[in-house]
Design a protein around this motif. Structure first.
Motif, short mmCIF file in Angstrom:
data_model
loop_
_atom_site.label_atom_id
_atom_site.label_comp_id
_atom_site.label_asym_id
_atom_site.label_seq_id
_atom_site.Cartn_x
_atom_site.Cartn_y
_atom_site.Cartn_z
N LEU A 2 47.16 70.01 37.55
CA LEU A 2 46.80 69.18 38.70
C LEU A 2 45.88 68.03 38.27
N LEU A 3 44.98 68.28 37.31
CA LEU A 3 44.13 67.19 36.81
C LEU A 3 44.98 66.12 36.12
N LYS A 4 45.94 66.58 35.33
CA LYS A 4 46.82 65.64 34.62
C LYS A 4 47.62 64.80 35.61
N LYS A 5 48.12 65.45 36.66
CA LYS A 5 48.95 64.73 37.63
C LYS A 5 48.12 63.75 38.45
N THR A 6 46.92 64.14 38.88
CA THR A 6 46.10 63.21 39.66
C THR A 6 45.72 62.00 38.82
N HIS A 7 45.42 62.22 37.54
CA HIS A 7 45.08 61.09 36.67
C HIS A 7 46.25 60.11 36.57
N LYS A 8 47.43 60.65 36.40
CA LYS A 8 48.62 59.80 36.30
C LYS A 8 48.89 59.06 37.61
N ASP A 9 48.73 59.77 38.72
CA ASP A 9 49.02 59.18 40.04
C ASP A 9 48.06 58.06 40.40
N VAL A 10 46.79 58.21 40.03
CA VAL A 10 45.74 57.36 40.61
C VAL A 10 45.43 56.11 39.79
N VAL A 11 45.93 56.03 38.57
CA VAL A 11 45.62 54.87 37.72
C VAL A 11 46.09 53.58 38.39
N ILE A 12 45.18 52.60 38.46
CA ILE A 12 45.50 51.28 39.02
C ILE A 12 45.65 50.31 37.84
N SER A 13 46.87 49.96 37.53
CA SER A 13 47.15 49.12 36.36
C SER A 13 46.98 47.64 36.71
N ASN A 14 46.97 46.80 35.67
CA ASN A 14 46.91 45.35 35.90
C ASN A 14 48.15 44.87 36.67
N LYS A 15 49.29 45.51 36.38
CA LYS A 15 50.51 45.17 37.11
C LYS A 15 50.35 45.50 38.60
N ASN A 16 49.73 46.66 38.88
CA ASN A 16 49.47 47.02 40.28
C ASN A 16 48.59 45.99 40.96
N MET A 17 47.58 45.50 40.23
CA MET A 17 46.66 44.50 40.80
C MET A 17 47.42 43.21 41.14
N ASP A 18 48.29 42.78 40.25
CA ASP A 18 49.08 41.57 40.52
C ASP A 18 49.96 41.76 41.75
N GLU A 19 50.53 42.95 41.89
CA GLU A 19 51.38 43.23 43.06
C GLU A 19 50.57 43.23 44.35
N LEU A 20 49.37 43.81 44.30
CA LEU A 20 48.50 43.82 45.48
C LEU A 20 48.10 42.40 45.88
N LEU A 21 47.80 41.57 44.89
CA LEU A 21 47.42 40.18 45.17
C LEU A 21 48.56 39.42 45.84
N LYS A 22 49.79 39.67 45.39
CA LYS A 22 50.95 39.01 46.00
C LYS A 22 51.13 39.45 47.44
N ILE A 23 50.99 40.76 47.68
CA ILE A 23 51.13 41.29 49.04
C ILE A 23 50.10 40.67 49.97
N MET A 24 48.86 40.47 49.46
CA MET A 24 47.78 39.96 50.29
C MET A 24 47.70 38.44 50.29
N HIS A 25 48.59 37.79 49.55
CA HIS A 25 48.62 36.32 49.46
C HIS A 25 47.28 35.75 49.01
N ILE A 26 46.68 36.41 48.02
CA ILE A 26 45.43 35.92 47.44
C ILE A 26 45.76 35.14 46.17
N ARG A 27 45.40 33.87 46.17
CA ARG A 27 45.63 33.04 44.99
C ARG A 27 44.41 32.15 44.77
N GLU A 28 43.90 32.16 43.58
CA GLU A 28 42.79 31.28 43.24
C GLU A 28 42.76 31.12 41.74
#
Length: 352
Positions: free
Chosen positions: A318-344
């Motif tokens: 369960l520790l291994k799975k939560t670690h894998k599930d919860v990691v926020i990658s740089n790719k995830n950050m770029d996707e979140l920025l696109k969804i929120m229309h944040i550009r600067e």
């Protein structure tokens, strides 16, 4: 530059030797390690949690995302989540503040797992004893007098909010809604200090159920057993191979951590931690385990059997799975920025 480093690496190939522990004899290792096989036929529920944060730096601000996840298995798999994303001013301690957010979410998930989902055992990623060793944030510019004033005017409200809202950073809401003009120019120092208090308060609530909590670390710098320049975990990992457990270490908070806590000082100082090193399968990594109570060797061996029951490859599943599930990658950050229309502008455009 990299080419020069590659050349230097080739020149030094085979010449850099591993640092050896400064032990009086190898018998010290054998006498401190117990080769045992662990198993359990008991029925019980178990949970585990981990957290992650990431940020994207722009010229005018940071965009951050922080999340924590807990998984519970009681015959079926259940999930608890906590998360936040927002903009944050540039601070010299941005990572430390986000680390507090993450830790508070992790601890609040653990509290819910034990109190709402009634798990028998909950695995925390990291060191609870280490959290008590470092209860104060670094680098904040608040005097002792100001910290005392903050506690006097904020502690009751923080406790009330903590009890009512398990899915937010209560400190953040307290500062945003009530104390915008307090200590002008020190808003984030104030927030950081309140976060450290909130973390201690949630930790105290969790440790009220100390027999449910098991803290597991993959790394540790402690050298309590061998007193060597090499950490105990590294020595056991390198010089033992079989499934087993180290001798137990007991640490009284009142004797080991020589500082007062800003809140719940009497509670924390009465705690005793049981600490040991563990290998759950032959030739797998050694882990450091902390129990926030005094346990006998027999109790520990029985408990390790329960940990192993829900482990794969020498690590709790369960520790291994939560670690894998919860990691926020740089790719995830770029996707979140696109969804929120944040550009600067980030300032890196000039390098392209």
């Amino acid at each position: 530059m990299l080419k020069s480093l590659y050349v230097e690496a080739a020149r030094k190939k085979g010449s850099i030797k591993e640092i050896s522990p400064d032990l009086k004899s190898n018998d010290m290792i054998a006498n401190s390690w117990n080769e045992l096989s662990f198993d359990s036929d008991d029925e019980f529920s178990i949970g585990a949690g981990d957290g992650s944060f990431n940020k994207k730096k722009f010229m005018g601000y940071n965009f951050y995302a922080v999340a924590a996840e807990s998984l519970i298995y009681d015959g079926e798999l259940k999930k608890i989540e906590n998360y936040d994303l927002d903009l944050l001013e540039h601070l010299q301690y941005t990572d430390e503040l986000l680390s507090y957010y993450m830790s508070i979410f992790e601890l609040k998930n653990a509290f819910r797992a034990v109190n709402e989902f009634d798990v028998d055992y909950y695995l925390v990623d990291g060191s609870l004893y280490g959290d008590l060793q470092n209860p104060y944030p670094r680098g904040i510019g608040l005097s002792k007098k100001v910290k005392e004033e903050i506690l006097e005017e904020s502690l009751d409200e923080l406790k009330r909010r903590l009890n009512e809202h398990q899915k937010v950073i209560s400190s953040q809401k307290l500062v945003d809604n009530f104390y915008k003009e307090t200590y002008v120019g020190k808003k984030y120092d104030y927030l950081m200090f309140l976060c450290s208090i909130e973390k201690l308060l949630v930790l105290k609530d969790i440790l009220n159920n100390s027999k449910n909590i098991i803290a597991i670390s993959k790394n540790s710098d402690n050298n309590d057993i061998f007193k060597s320049r090499i950490p105990d975990l590294a020595i056991f990992d390198n010089y033992t191979k079989k499934e087993g457990i180290s001798n137990l270490i007991y640490k009284d908070v009142s004797k080991s951590i020589k500082q007062s806590f800003p809140v719940e000082d009497d509670f924390f100082n009465q705690l005793t931690f049981t600490i040991f090193y563990l290998r759950l399968a032959d030739n797998k990594n050694v882990l450091k385990v902390e129990l926030p109570y005094k346990a006998s060797f027999k109790e520990v061996v029985k408990l390790v059997g329960k940990i192993k029951k829900f482990s794969t490859g020498g690590y709790p599943f369960l520790l291994k799975k939560t670690h894998k599930d919860v990691v926020i990658s740089n790719k995830n950050m770029d996707e979140l920025l696109k969804i929120m229309h944040i550009r600067e502008k980030s300032g890196r455009e000039m390098l392209r």
